[in-house]
Motif scaffolding. Structure first.
Motif: not given
Length: 411
Positions: A327-331, A319-323, A313-314
């Motif tokens: 996105l957080r760094d980009h923001g 897979r979404r952690v890096e994204e 389930p995780l």
């Protein structure tokens, strides 16, 4: 004959007068045709008169008939008790014994063709009244508690119904009424038995049973009174009269028609062995269906558990952690860049304001001179004409202000 005195308690009529009047009234009826069923024939050799009794098969009413013995002997078919006949004669009242008799001069035996024609006319009448309507048929219970049986005493029909029903369902109960099933006494006794069984609250269904026979033998089961009584019963009625080709009118007004008495027993009483086999089969089919359903649902659950979403389930979140980090760094960079841009813009505007502001001008050695107005705000001097000699002025320089007075003017 002289007319008797007015009738009263003081002047009663004698029996002879009453008998004479009755004879006169009956004589006015004249010659008539009468239909009925012969129940008794008394014709002795050497006598001048033969005596018969004719009754209505639908009700318990009879009529005495007299005729000459030669009339009976001349008939093409000898009459027997139970024969259906049409008589032509004249009623007579015998004053000596106070009885009425029909003196007949013609006797016609009702043949099979005429019987069938009458049955067809009655069939059309009952059908027009709706007694054959399938919507009026009452349902027969699946397993009746008590079966009412109307049949002949010690008849084959009774044995067939009882033996077949007993073999199929040993616990079946019967309420039996033995009546004549042919002849002049059949209809009245069957009507009485039908009323008794219909009034019995324990009887769930009534069976009219009789073996096969000729049209004359089965005639009581096409009687109008019996057909109407069957239709009026509150208890379901099964007609099991004759064999398969026989079709008396009781078959049409009854709630269920059985081809034979044996067939009636099979229709009313379920076969215990067959029912037990059916229950066993249905139980096995239900268990198999339940097992198949459980197995099918288990396979479905196994397929669901084997899917990646449920196996790990995780995994989707991993897979979404890096994204999410990207996105957080980009923001964060976008916000920082926007803040820096706005900060530089603010500093640039601040420098321009500082350069253009009055404090910078004063810092380069300039001063601002204002004329002091009593009870008012100081006014900036723009011309020397605005400050005559003696005018109080305020001089503002870079690091403060001075007060002075105009003592003169230079060109």
């Amino acid at each position: 004959m002289s007319s008797p005195a007015p009738n009263s308690a003081e002047h009663p009529w004698p029996v002879r007068s009453v008998s004479a009047k009755v004879a006169q009234w009956i004589d006015r009826l004249g010659s008539i045709w009468v239909e009925g069923q012969i129940t008794q024939i008394n014709s002795r050799p050497g006598t001048r008169t033969a005596f018969l009794v004719v009754r209505d098969p639908s009700v318990d009413m009879s009529l005495s008939v007299t005729c000459s013995p030669q009339l009976l002997q001349s008939l093409p078919v000898p009459l027997t008790e139970g024969s259906q006949v049409v008589l032509f004669g004249k009623l007579s009242f015998y004053t000596g014994r106070g009885s009425v008799s029909l003196r007949v001069t013609e006797i016609r035996a009702v043949g099979v063709g005429e019987l069938l024609a009458r049955i067809e006319r009655l069939r059309a009448l009952l059908a027009a009244e709706g007694l054959f309507d399938a919507r009026l048929k009452r349902p027969v219970p699946f397993l009746p508690g008590t079966i009412g049986l109307i049949t002949g005493r010690a008849s084959a029909a009774e044995r067939d119904v009882l033996s077949v029903a007993g073999r199929r369902w040993p616990a079946v109960r019967f309420e039996i009424r033995n009546t004549p099933v042919q002849g002049p006494a059949a209809v009245p006794q069957m009507l009485e038995a039908l009323r008794e069984l219909d009034a019995d609250p324990h009887v769930d269904v009534i069976v009219l049973a009789r073996g096969g026979g000729s049209v004359e033998d089965l005639l009581p089961f096409s009687d109008e009174a019996l057909c109407r009584a069957v239709s009026a019963c509150r208890t379901p009625v099964v007609s099991a009269v004759g064999h398969e080709p026989d079709s008396p009118l009781s078959d049409h007004v009854a709630d269920l028609r059985a081809a034979t008495p044996t067939d009636a027993a099979k229709l009313l009483v379920p076969d215990a062995a067959a029912e037990q086999a059916t229950v066993t089969e249905l139980r096995g089919r239900a268990a198999a269906a339940l097992r198949n359903w459980v197995q099918r649902e288990s396979r479905h659950l196994a397929q669901l558990r084997s899917r990646p979403a449920l196996a790990d389930p995780l995994q989707g979140l991993t897979r979404r952690v890096e994204e999410v980090e990207r996105l957080r760094d980009h923001g964060r960079r976008a916000v920082t860049r926007s803040i820096d841009t706005e900060h530089r813009t603010t500093e640039h505007l601040r420098a321009r304001l500082t350069t253009l502001g009055p404090a910078a001008t004063l810092a380069r050695g300039y001063a601002v001179v204002q004329r002091m107005v009593p009870d008012g705000d100081a006014e900036v001097l723009r011309s020397r004409d605005d400050a005559p000699v003696g005018t109080q002025v305020r001089i503002r320089v870079a690091d403060g202000a001075l007060r002075a007075a105009v003592i003169g003017k230079d060109t």
